[in-house]
Enzyme design. Structure first.
Site, mmCIF file in Angstrom:
data_model
loop_
_atom_site.group_PDB
_atom_site.id
_atom_site.type_symbol
_atom_site.label_atom_id
_atom_site.label_comp_id
_atom_site.label_asym_id
_atom_site.label_seq_id
_atom_site.Cartn_x
_atom_site.Cartn_y
_atom_site.Cartn_z
ATOM 1 N N GLU A 461 -4.171 -24.473 -59.653
ATOM 2 C CA GLU A 461 -3.103 -24.357 -60.647
ATOM 3 C C GLU A 461 -3.532 -23.452 -61.786
ATOM 4 O OE1 GLU A 461 -0.342 -26.995 -63.731
ATOM 5 O OE2 GLU A 461 -1.463 -28.018 -62.142
ATOM 6 N N LYS A 503 -0.476 -22.813 -57.461
ATOM 7 C CA LYS A 503 0.528 -23.445 -58.327
ATOM 8 C C LYS A 503 0.492 -22.693 -59.654
ATOM 9 C CE LYS A 503 2.035 -28.028 -59.969
ATOM 10 N NZ LYS A 503 1.746 -28.309 -61.367
#
Length: 633
Positions: A461, A503
């Site tokens: 992420e 992400k």
């Protein structure tokens, strides 16, 4: 002549196991007698274990069980299944106390020097074992032998604290095993492949209590997971396994995998039998081979991800906004309500959990992980431990690298099949600076590599935090710079991108900017940046809402998908944008649960509809450096 000639000392290890029981000569359920003794002013019980041969005998045992022809210099030892037989007892005894804090052992104050004598033939390898007591004379005689041996290669398990003789010996090695952490990686590859026939080529294998690294291949392990053994015994097991596999033509990836498995499963009664080791290795490789399949399942067309991994602190703020009392009971009820939404499996392929809510149970006794798995939803875990300021900096990095491999193995056993690691970047002045990007990118790559070695799909992420008044152009510039560096690091660490998911946030203005970009501008900017920096063979992209209001997040998601086709599948991984409507309806009232679940369904449907605008140009294979396949028959 043996294929591998071991130079080292043989030790006799006598194990005494410490136990807190206080009864004299008590018999346990196995009929073993314990003797009560005073030690350091306290009374404890000791169990005398059958003594075992250590030192060079460990290397001989490991190599023999691998099916490698090996012998110890100046020894008449015979290897039979499960034991090494000697004609005479070795001179050096060690008494080893096993206790809760580890191992303490008493060794002779004067060690027997390791002698050299001319072997009868020419071995392919000479292994100088860590147990060897090295002298300059030994080094000189070994050097002379290698000079005229026509192809014998030297492996050295280096002394912990090198003597002058030990340093000279290390310089002669074709493969050097050292007991320390691997060096910090640079832009240059350390070793690309084994080329021991080239002059002045030396491979260095680093062994630490948490990692084994050979060139650009590595395996994580945890010394706490091994049976009660001395440092010398367990490290000698690793060294002998690696050398044995490489001498038999195996790759570094195969050698390190088998070395880790041997270290983790061997006991003081002996190394792992070759059939068992092969079975363990195939099980590991099967887990790693499933990465692509799991990633594809997570990127199922028309489905998104529910990110239910927010911290208790973040959830408390959301509860307060809707006058919901923040306590363990309400947190548990909230997550059970979300996950039990009847239509969840129709719109969600995976759920990211925290360690807290992963432990919840439903009324029927099912854990959250069991519930999701039984409903065809893949459970994932937030694996990082939050953010911490970097040294002498206002920037942050992510905690959790220490002990990560052990945690990830635990997550896999619990039933998780993917794990997420968040790195956050603030846009303010010169932030994020070069050092923040470097450290966070390195940590993301380390996390991803560890996940894939264990069989978990890594979700990296990259969160460009949207607090501030920056422009959409500034967001685009920072996102491109950070993402490009992250993927460079992933490639350097040989992360298989076909089994790795990104992400990241949408390219939007800072929340405090006076003028907010339109959905069309967000769609074009986000699609452009992702196409520019994300490799085509990445498994997929999850877009986070980044604090956007629910309807705006869906509108921007729609605009992004309208800028397809993309070379990778794209979907949403929303937390606040899905949970806020639920909280606004529920407000902690039991009679509102069904209405709150209906609110969640409406927003899932809206986001699933947005995905239908997207088109995915499939990309197969390419660009991924797979972990070696073991073909060891």
């Amino acid at each position: 002549m043996s294929k591998i000639l071991i130079v080292g000392n043989v030790l006799k290890d006598v194990y005494l196991k410490l136990d807190e029981r206080q009864n004299d000569f008590e018999l346990d359920e196995s009929g073993i007698s314990w003797l009560e003794l005073g030690f350091n002013g306290a009374t404890h019980s000791f169990l005398k274990r059958t003594s075992m041969y250590g030192g060079a005998a460990i290397s001989l045992s490991v190599l023999s069980k691998l099916g490698i022809d090996a012998g110890i210099l100046n020894s008449k030892a015979e290897f039979k299944p499960g034991e090494v037989l000697w004609s005479d007892d070795p001179a050096d005894y060690r008494y080893i106390f096993c206790h809760k804090k580890g191992i303490t052992y008493f060794a002779p104050s004067e060690r027997k020097l390791t002698d050299w004598s001319m072997p009868a033939g020419t071995p392919e390898w000479i292994l100088v074992d860590r147990s060897a007591n090295i002298s300059m004379r030994l080094v000189d005689e070994l050097k002379n032998f290698l000079k005229f041996s026509h192809g014998t290669k030297l492996a050295v398990h280096a002394e912990k604290n090198k003597t002058p003789a030990g340093r000279r010996l290390a310089e002669m090695a074709d493969i050097l095993f050292v007991e320390d952490e691997p060096p910090v990686r640079t832009e240059e590859k350390i070793v690309d492949k084994i080329e021991l026939d080239k002059p002045n080529t030396q491979l260095v294998c680093h062994i630490s209590p948490r990692k084994i690294a050979l060139g650009d291949v590595e395996e994580s392990w945890d010394i706490e997971d091994v049976d009660v053994m001395t440092h010398l015994t367990i490290y000698s097991t690793i060294v002998a396994t690696i050398l044995g596999i490489i001498s038999a033509g195996g790759t570094p990836a195969e050698a390190l995998l088998l070395a880790r498995l041997n270290a983790e499963h061997t006991t003081i009664d002996g190394a792992v039998e070759v059939e068992k080791l092969r079975e363990l290795a195939h099980a590991e490789l099967k887990k790693r081979a499933n990465l692509k399949l799991i990633a594809r399942s997570l990127m199922t067309s028309g489905k998104g991800i529910l990110a239910a991994d927010e911290s208790s602190k973040s959830l408390a703020k959301r509860f307060t906004k809707y006058n919901i009392m923040h306590n363990a009971s309400n947190r548990r009820e909230f997550y059970r309500m979300l996950l039990a939404t009847p239509s969840l499996r129709e719109y969600v392929s995976g759920v990211i959990l925290s360690e807290e809510n992963a432990g919840y149970r439903f009324a029927n006794g099912e854990t959250v992980i069991e519930f999701l798995t039984n409903h065809g939803i893949i459970p994932g875990i937030k694996a990082d431990l939050g953010l911490r300021p970097m040294t002498n900096s206002e920037e942050t990095h992510t905690l959790g690298i220490e002990g990560l491999a052990k945690r990830l193995r635990g997550y896999y056993k619990m039933g998780f099949r993917f794990a997420k690691w968040r790195a956050a970047f603030q846009i303010k002045g010169t932030k994020p600076d070069f050092f923040a990007v470097e450290q966070n990118a390195e940590e993301l790559a380390s996390f991803a590599r560890e996940c894939q070695l264990i069989g978990l799909v890594p979700v990296v992420e990259v969160d460009i935090v949207n607090d501030g008044d920056f422009s959409i152009e500034k967001n685009a510039e920072v996102a491109a710079r950070v993402l490009a560096r992250v993927f460079e690091k992933l490639e350097q660490r040989h992360v298989m991108l076909a089994g790795c998911i990104l992400k990241c946030g949408m390219i939007i203005n800072g929340h405090d900017a006076e003028i907010q970009a339109s959905a069309n501008e967000v769609g074009m900017a986000t699609a452009s940046i992702l196409r520019h920096v994300v490799p085509r063979y990445t498994a997929g992209i999850w877009l986070l809402s980044g604090g956007q209001e629910s309807k705006r997040a869906t509108k921007n998601l729609t605009a992004i998908m309208q800028n397809s086709p993309f070379p990778w599948p794209v979907t949403f991984a929303f937390s606040r944008a899905l949970e806020e409507p639920v909280l606004a309806t529920w407000r902690g009232e039991a009679e509102q649960i069904k209405a709150a679940q209906a609110a969640l369904e409406r927003h899932l449907v809206a986001n699933a509809d947005a995905l239908h605008y997207g088109r995915f140009e499939g990309v197969s294979g390419g660009g991924a450096k797979n972990i070696g396949v073991l073909d060891w028959s």
